[in-house]
Design an enzyme around this catalytic site. Structure first.
Site, PDB file in Angstrom:
ATOM      1  N   SER A  20       0.227  95.111  58.738  1.00  0.00           N
ATOM      2  CA  SER A  20      -0.427  94.474  56.533  1.00  0.00           C
ATOM      3  C   SER A  20      -1.061  93.115  56.845  1.00  0.00           C
ATOM      4  CB  SER A  20       1.214  94.777  55.619  1.00  0.00           C
ATOM      5  OG  SER A  20       1.760  93.631  56.120  1.00  0.00           O
ATOM      6  N   LEU A  69      11.449  91.531  64.973  1.00  0.00           N
ATOM      7  CA  LEU A  69      11.098  91.181  66.210  1.00  0.00           C
ATOM      8  C   LEU A  69      12.434  89.618  65.657  1.00  0.00           C
ATOM      9  CD1 LEU A  69       7.078  90.739  65.407  1.00  0.00           C
ATOM     10  CD2 LEU A  69       8.456  91.357  67.982  1.00  0.00           C
ATOM     11  N   TYR A 160      10.494  77.375  58.112  1.00  0.00           N
ATOM     12  CA  TYR A 160       9.243  78.255  57.872  1.00  0.00           C
ATOM     13  C   TYR A 160       8.098  76.965  58.469  1.00  0.00           C
ATOM     14  CZ  TYR A 160       4.525  80.485  57.170  1.00  0.00           C
ATOM     15  OH  TYR A 160       3.416  80.853  57.423  1.00  0.00           O
ATOM     16  N   LYS A 164       6.840  76.263  62.135  1.00  0.00           N
ATOM     17  CA  LYS A 164       5.197  76.572  62.395  1.00  0.00           C
ATOM     18  C   LYS A 164       4.793  75.306  63.537  1.00  0.00           C
ATOM     19  CE  LYS A 164       4.128  80.525  61.391  1.00  0.00           C
ATOM     20  NZ  LYS A 164       3.521  81.690  61.954  1.00  0.00           N
TER      21      LYS A 164
HETATM   22  N1  LIG Z   1      -1.372  83.954  54.590  1.00  0.00           N
HETATM   23  C1  LIG Z   1      -1.487  82.995  54.930  1.00  0.00           C
HETATM   24  O1  LIG Z   1      -1.873  81.812  53.850  1.00  0.00           O
HETATM   25  C2  LIG Z   1      -1.352  82.073  56.279  1.00  0.00           C
HETATM   26  C3  LIG Z   1      -1.387  80.337  56.537  1.00  0.00           C
HETATM   27  C4  LIG Z   1      -0.881  80.112  57.030  1.00  0.00           C
HETATM   28  C5  LIG Z   1      -0.463  80.925  58.790  1.00  0.00           C
HETATM   29  N2  LIG Z   1      -0.615  82.329  58.079  1.00  0.00           N
HETATM   30  C6  LIG Z   1       0.604  82.776  59.280  1.00  0.00           C
HETATM   31  O2  LIG Z   1      -0.820  83.913  59.838  1.00  0.00           O
HETATM   32  C7  LIG Z   1       0.314  85.223  60.395  1.00  0.00           C
HETATM   33  C8  LIG Z   1      -0.096  85.826  59.000  1.00  0.00           C
HETATM   34  O3  LIG Z   1       0.197  86.270  57.970  1.00  0.00           O
HETATM   35  P1  LIG Z   1       0.384  87.038  57.121  1.00  0.00           P
HETATM   36  O4  LIG Z   1       0.062  86.353  55.755  1.00  0.00           O
HETATM   37  O5  LIG Z   1      -0.754  88.444  56.671  1.00  0.00           O
HETATM   38  O6  LIG Z   1       1.368  87.185  56.800  1.00  0.00           O
HETATM   39  P2  LIG Z   1       2.784  88.389  56.251  1.00  0.00           P
HETATM   40  O7  LIG Z   1       4.137  87.711  55.518  1.00  0.00           O
HETATM   41  O8  LIG Z   1       1.728  89.253  55.057  1.00  0.00           O
HETATM   42  O9  LIG Z   1       2.929  89.505  57.714  1.00  0.00           O
HETATM   43  C9  LIG Z   1       3.371  88.954  58.557  1.00  0.00           C
HETATM   44  C10 LIG Z   1       3.178  90.858  58.779  1.00  0.00           C
HETATM   45  O10 LIG Z   1       4.443  90.458  60.042  1.00  0.00           O
HETATM   46  C11 LIG Z   1       5.767  91.954  59.786  1.00  0.00           C
HETATM   47  N3  LIG Z   1       7.099  91.011  59.762  1.00  0.00           N
HETATM   48  C12 LIG Z   1       8.175  90.187  58.669  1.00  0.00           C
HETATM   49  N4  LIG Z   1       8.980  90.164  60.085  1.00  0.00           N
HETATM   50  C13 LIG Z   1       8.939  91.208  60.756  1.00  0.00           C
HETATM   51  C14 LIG Z   1      10.185  90.895  61.788  1.00  0.00           C
HETATM   52  N5  LIG Z   1      10.651  90.626  61.287  1.00  0.00           N
HETATM   53  N6  LIG Z   1       9.471  91.705  62.767  1.00  0.00           N
HETATM   54  C15 LIG Z   1       8.203  92.516  63.315  1.00  0.00           C
HETATM   55  N7  LIG Z   1       7.413  92.623  61.941  1.00  0.00           N
HETATM   56  C16 LIG Z   1       7.380  91.571  60.857  1.00  0.00           C
HETATM   57  C17 LIG Z   1       5.236  92.224  58.181  1.00  0.00           C
HETATM   58  O11 LIG Z   1       6.223  92.931  57.981  1.00  0.00           O
HETATM   59  C18 LIG Z   1       3.781  91.534  58.188  1.00  0.00           C
HETATM   60  O12 LIG Z   1       3.367  93.393  58.088  1.00  0.00           O
HETATM   61  C19 LIG Z   1       1.727  83.996  59.802  1.00  0.00           C
HETATM   62  O13 LIG Z   1       2.049  84.206  60.921  1.00  0.00           O
HETATM   63  C20 LIG Z   1       1.387  82.872  59.110  1.00  0.00           C
HETATM   64  O14 LIG Z   1       2.665  82.937  59.140  1.00  0.00           O
HETATM   65  C21 LIG Z   1      -1.480  82.830  57.013  1.00  0.00           C
END
Ligand SMILES: NC(=O)c1ccc[n+]([C@@H]2O[C@H](COP(=O)([O-])OP(=O)(O)OC[C@H]3O[C@@H](n4cnc5c(N)ncnc54)[C@H](O)[C@@H]3O)[C@@H](O)[C@H]2O)c1
Length: 253
Positions: A20, A69, A160, A164
């Site tokens: 997702s 994970l 978090y 990061k």
């Molecule tokens: N969305 C943002 O605004 C944003 C901003 C900065 C950085 N990021 C980074 O980008 C990446 C993706 O962000 P996102 O918003 O799509 O994240 P999200 O939280 O929506 O999705 C992360 C995915 O990781 C999976 N996940 C969570 N815990 C897990 C586990 N224990 N084992 C396996 N899978 C697991 C979730 O099911 C999900 O599909 C992340 O590394 C996040 O830190 C996102």
């Protein structure tokens, strides 16, 4: 229109947290390039939905594997099982994370360990698990995901944000260790990406307005913008890029 990278066609790609959000955009983008994609997640329902959407678009069909994970010991056997199906990986996208909000007072030793495992430790163990295959192939690209949240010092994200920030050190260390094997390791730093989850759980319309005021570009950042940078870093177009951080945040200042 998305660029096509001929060298990504038929290459083997592993995406963590691909079911997702940004991860799903990345899985779709590599499938669109004709890559052989495997992805790991804990959300099997979203994984099934994504595979269905990708098949409907007639792109290459990805393989899904359930894995929590945060359980670091389970990573190596799961990746070995995927490797036995697809072959050695050319690309690893360390995208999975958990940004559940928490105050400093709520953090217990177990919570701290779990947050560092899911937001930092697993990135290392996934990289370690694909290393020998990349070494055998004589090339590889690993893309570790950080976040602007630690640079912006956003509230309720201490564990978090700590993870990061450390991802950048992890990237530079592995880039040095594995550069002689022609394995590139870079950090991708997303800005405020308006995924469905972010909009439902954390970001109100007023928050989004404030975010856009901070951005030079008054646009909504989507998963596909992050996927486009991921494709570039995975491809030979980025052959001389390693140990660096690449920010996709519409210019937050
Ligand atoms: N969305 C943002 O605004 C944003 C901003 C900065 C950085 N990021 C980074 O980008 C990446 C993706 O962000 P996102 O918003 O799509 O994240 P999200 O939280 O929506 O999705 C992360 C995915 O990781 C999976 N996940 C969570 N815990 C897990 C586990 N224990 N084992 C396996 N899978 C697991 C979730 O099911 C999900 O599909 C992340 O590394 C996040 O830190 C996102």
């Amino acid at each position: 229109m998305r660029a096509t990278y001929p060298d990504l066609s038929n290459c083997n790609v592993l995406v963590t947290g691909g079911a997702s959000g940004i991860g799903a955009s990345i899985v779709s983008a590599f499938c669109q390039q004709g890559a052989n994609v495997a992805f790991i997640d804990i959300d099997a329902a979203s994984a099934d939905k994504l595979i269905h959407e990708i098949v409907e678009q007639s792109f290459a069909t990805p393989i899904f594997q359930y894995c929590n994970l945060a359980e670091l010991e389970s990573i190596a056997p799961v990746i070995e099982s995927l490797r036995s199906q697809l072959g050695d990986f050319d690309v690893l996208v360390n995208n999975a994370a958990d940004d559940t909000r928490h105050t400093p007072q709520q953090i217990t030793p177990n919570f701290w360990k779990n947050r560092l495992d899911i937001n930092l430790g697993q990135q290392f163990f996934c990289a370690q698990a694909v290393y020998s295959g990349m070494q055998a192939r004589g090339k590889g690209s690993i893309i570790n995901f950080s976040s602007v949240s630690f640079q912006m010092a956003l509230p309720e994200l201490t564990a978090y944000a700590t993870s990061k920030a450390a991802v950048i050190g992890l990237t530079r260390s592995l880039a040095r260790e594995w550069g002689e094997d022609n394995i590139r390791v870079n950090t991708l730093i997303p800005g405020c990406v308006m995924t469905q989850k972010q909009l439902e759980q954390w970001i109100s319309p007023e928050d989004e307005q404030k975010i856009q005021q901070q951005q030079c570009l008054k646009m909504r950042i989507l998963g596909e913008h992050i996927a486009d940078m991921t494709l570039f870093l995975a491809s030979q177009s980025a052959a001389a890029c390693t140990a660096q951080s690449f920010t996709v945040d519409a210019g937050i200042i």
